[in-house]
Design a protein around this motif. Structure first.
Motif, short mmCIF file in Angstrom:
data_model
loop_
_atom_site.label_atom_id
_atom_site.label_comp_id
_atom_site.label_asym_id
_atom_site.label_seq_id
_atom_site.Cartn_x
_atom_site.Cartn_y
_atom_site.Cartn_z
N ARG A 68 0.87 -1.18 0.00
CA ARG A 68 0.00 0.00 0.00
C ARG A 68 0.90 1.22 0.00
N GLU A 69 0.73 2.11 -0.99
CA GLU A 69 1.61 3.28 -1.09
C GLU A 69 0.80 4.53 -0.76
N LEU A 70 1.23 5.27 0.27
CA LEU A 70 0.60 6.55 0.63
C LEU A 70 1.55 7.69 0.26
N LYS A 71 1.12 8.88 0.54
CA LYS A 71 1.91 10.07 0.14
C LYS A 71 3.31 10.03 0.76
N ASP A 72 3.35 9.67 2.09
CA ASP A 72 4.66 9.78 2.76
C ASP A 72 5.23 8.42 3.20
N LYS A 73 4.44 7.36 2.98
CA LYS A 73 4.92 6.05 3.45
C LYS A 73 4.54 4.95 2.45
N ILE A 74 5.29 3.87 2.51
CA ILE A 74 4.90 2.63 1.80
C ILE A 74 4.74 1.55 2.85
N PHE A 75 3.57 0.90 2.85
CA PHE A 75 3.34 -0.22 3.78
C PHE A 75 3.46 -1.53 2.99
N LEU A 76 4.34 -2.37 3.45
CA LEU A 76 4.44 -3.71 2.85
C LEU A 76 4.00 -4.72 3.90
N VAL A 77 3.13 -5.65 3.53
CA VAL A 77 2.90 -6.82 4.40
C VAL A 77 3.79 -7.92 3.84
N VAL A 78 4.76 -8.32 4.67
CA VAL A 78 5.75 -9.33 4.25
C VAL A 78 5.37 -10.67 4.87
N ARG A 79 5.49 -11.77 4.06
CA ARG A 79 5.18 -13.09 4.62
C ARG A 79 6.41 -13.97 4.50
N ASP A 80 6.52 -14.90 5.47
CA ASP A 80 7.49 -16.00 5.29
C ASP A 80 6.76 -17.27 5.71
N GLY A 81 7.46 -18.37 5.92
CA GLY A 81 6.76 -19.62 6.24
C GLY A 81 6.07 -19.59 7.58
N ASN A 123 16.67 5.80 -0.38
CA ASN A 123 17.19 4.45 -0.68
C ASN A 123 16.10 3.39 -0.51
N THR A 124 15.59 3.37 0.73
CA THR A 124 14.59 2.30 0.99
C THR A 124 13.33 2.54 0.15
N ALA A 125 12.93 3.81 0.03
CA ALA A 125 11.68 4.09 -0.73
C ALA A 125 11.87 3.75 -2.20
N GLY A 126 13.06 4.02 -2.72
CA GLY A 126 13.32 3.74 -4.15
C GLY A 126 13.17 2.26 -4.45
N ILE A 127 13.69 1.45 -3.54
CA ILE A 127 13.60 -0.01 -3.76
C ILE A 127 12.17 -0.49 -3.53
N ALA A 128 11.59 -0.03 -2.41
CA ALA A 128 10.23 -0.51 -2.06
C ALA A 128 9.23 -0.17 -3.17
N SER A 129 9.40 0.98 -3.82
CA SER A 129 8.40 1.35 -4.85
C SER A 129 8.50 0.44 -6.07
N LYS A 130 9.66 -0.23 -6.25
CA LYS A 130 9.81 -1.14 -7.41
C LYS A 130 9.12 -2.50 -7.16
N LEU A 131 8.90 -2.83 -5.88
CA LEU A 131 8.49 -4.20 -5.55
C LEU A 131 7.06 -4.50 -5.97
N ASN A 132 6.87 -5.75 -6.47
CA ASN A 132 5.52 -6.26 -6.82
C ASN A 132 5.02 -7.16 -5.70
N ILE A 133 3.73 -7.49 -5.77
CA ILE A 133 3.23 -8.58 -4.91
C ILE A 133 4.05 -9.83 -5.27
N GLU A 134 4.52 -10.53 -4.24
CA GLU A 134 5.29 -11.76 -4.34
C GLU A 134 6.77 -11.53 -4.70
N SER A 135 7.20 -10.27 -4.82
CA SER A 135 8.66 -10.06 -4.94
C SER A 135 9.33 -10.61 -3.68
N SER A 136 10.52 -11.20 -3.88
CA SER A 136 11.23 -11.76 -2.72
C SER A 136 12.25 -10.73 -2.23
N LEU A 137 12.36 -10.60 -0.91
CA LEU A 137 13.15 -9.48 -0.36
C LEU A 137 13.80 -9.85 0.97
#
Ligand SMILES: NC(=O)C[C@H]([NH3+])C(=O)NS(=O)(=O)OC[C@H]1O[C@@H](n2cnc3c(N)ncnc32)[C@H](O)[C@@H]1O
Ligand SMILES: [Mg+2]
Length: 429
Positions: free
Chosen positions: A25-38, A52-66
């Protein structure tokens, strides 16, 4: 660190986790990622003021591995009551746009079967698979703790156990008389003469022509056989097994059952004695409910549904008429025409999860029943041998593990009870 363990840390702890983007979920000042593992999911918060972190986070898709490192913050609005404020983040694989969006997930069950190899990553399937893991483990624990030996029967066989109609013929070199096993029962009956108490957990195959909510063409079958075991002991064994499995799930999988919105009240009521209902009594109950059924008819899914809705725990439905059960079932000497057979019916409309009974152990009795059922004795030559040499009273059963998982999870269809369901129309993924 696994995501589940993050929730036990104090505010301010620094953690590194890795997994996949489950929601973004991308808002004006923040990006929220729900990350899952096993182990579960956690919310990660990226501040857009950090390029730095925002630049990478904005590239990520659902199911991108990180992988990400950040600081734990208690946050009652976040899943699990905590979140990670990200200091650094990197990706392993960005990936294509994921083909299952939240609408598809609610819409088309056939589509979700076509993409089961991806849908398997959903929270729902994650929860079901973890319950399934507990069920399989409980089966092994139960039998091994009671001195049963785990054995294996063959998958290629030469005769039917449960009737020829659901045999799967196999192209076996130049032979025309080879099939996939419907049940390991006969091989367990061989093995009791060396180990006395045996069990197996293996696939069984049934050429079921129709797609129903509780039939598969390949299902997981937990079967047991025990020398000297007779009918009353079998009923007690079944009550103990089902109770053990359900208690293990309640003990270990509360979070998963909650995620599945499973009302566990009836599962908490699963303890001996179960209701013991004879076939005769069942026919009376069904007739009193207006069903058009007479003595001698089989009790199928519809009748089981009506029956199980009358009771608040599993039913041991016993003493079926000879003609509705397989040839190997021992007739009750005190009630000719009926057998020392038993099905366990799960409550809430789920119905049959176990089939079993005492086996015929007298050679002549078995031979005459094989002929009476129109079967060829030569197809059962080695099975008859077991009654020629040191035959003993014995009993056993088969538990449909997928059906039990379906009931315990409160699922509408058996195909969600296992990772890769097979039916008449589906052999992939
Ligand atoms: N060792 C034994 O005594 C087992 C015996 N030979 C047997 O196969 N009985 S059964 O046909 O009722 O199948 C046993 C259980 O196996 C399950 N079962 C049976 N058939 C299926 C299909 N097609 N799909 C899913 N589950 C199935 C169901 O829970 C049944 O109660
Ligand atoms: Mg059955």
């Amino acid at each position: 660190m696994s995501i589940k363990d993050v929730f036990s840390l104090n505010e301010g702890a620094e953690v590194t986790i890795r997994g996949w983007v489950y929601r973004k979920r991308e808002l004006k000042d923040k990006i929220f990622l729900v990350v899952r593992d096993g182990s579960g999911i956690i919310q990660a918060v990226i501040n857009k003021s950090d390029p730095n972190t925002a630049g990478i986070a904005s590239k990520l898709n659902i199911e991108s591995s990180l992988m990400l490192t950040g600081v734990v913050k208690k946050e009652p609005r976040a899943p699990g009551g905590a979140e990670v404020h990200v200091r650094s983040i990197d990706w392993y694989y960005i990936g294509d746009p994921f083909p299952i969006n939240e609408d598809a997930a609610k819409a088309d069950s056939e589509y979700l079967l076509d993409v089961r190899h991806l849908w398997i990553r959903s929270r729902r399937m994650w929860a079901i698979l973890r319950v399934r893991h507990t069920v399989f483990g409980a089966i092994h624990e139960f039998f091994r703790s009671r001195g049963y030996y785990e054995v294996q029967g063959p998958m290629f066989v030469s005769a039917a156990v449960e009737g020829g109609a659901t045999l799967f013929p196999v192209k076996y070199f130049d032979r025309e008389d080879v099939y996939l096993t419907q049940s390991s029962q006969f091989y367990l009956e061989v093995l009791i003469y060396t180990l006395e108490k045996v069990y197996t957990v293996a696939p069984s195959f049934r050429a079921e022509p129709s797609r129903t909510r509780r039939h598969l063409t390949e299902f997981w079958h937990a079967e047991a056989e025990e020398a000297w075991l007779q009918f009353d002991g079998l009923l007690n064994l079944l009550e103990d097994l089902i109770t053990y499995i359900v208690n293990k799930v309640l003990e270990e999988r509360q979070d998963e059952l909650k995620l599945l919105n499973r009302d566990t009240k009836i599962l908490e009521n699963v303890k001996p004695p179960f209701y013991r209902v004879s076939y005769d009594e069942a026919i009376e109950i069904l007739q009193s409910k207006g069903l058009n059924i007479k003595w001698g008819d089989d009790i199928g899914a519809d009748e089981e549904r009506v029956l199980t809705m009358q009771f608040d725990k599993p039913i041991l439905l016993h003493h079926f008429p000879e003609q509705v059960k397989a040839f190997y079932h021992r007739n009750d000497p005190s009630r000719p025409g009926t057998t020392l057979s038993v099905d366990v019916l799960a409550p809430e409309g789920y119905g049959e999860i176990v089939g079993g009974g005492e086996r015929i152990y007298d050679y002549e009795e078995l031979l005459s029943k094989i002929k009476k059922f129109g079967l060829k004795p030569e197809d059962y030559d080695w099975y008859l041998d077991l009654r020629r040499y040191g035959s003993v009273p014995h009993a056993g059963f088969g538990l449909g593990v997928d059906r039990l998982v379906m009931w315990v999870c409160g699922l509408d269809h058996i195909r969600d009870a296992l990772p890769f369901p097979r039916d008449i129309r589906r052999v992939k993924p």
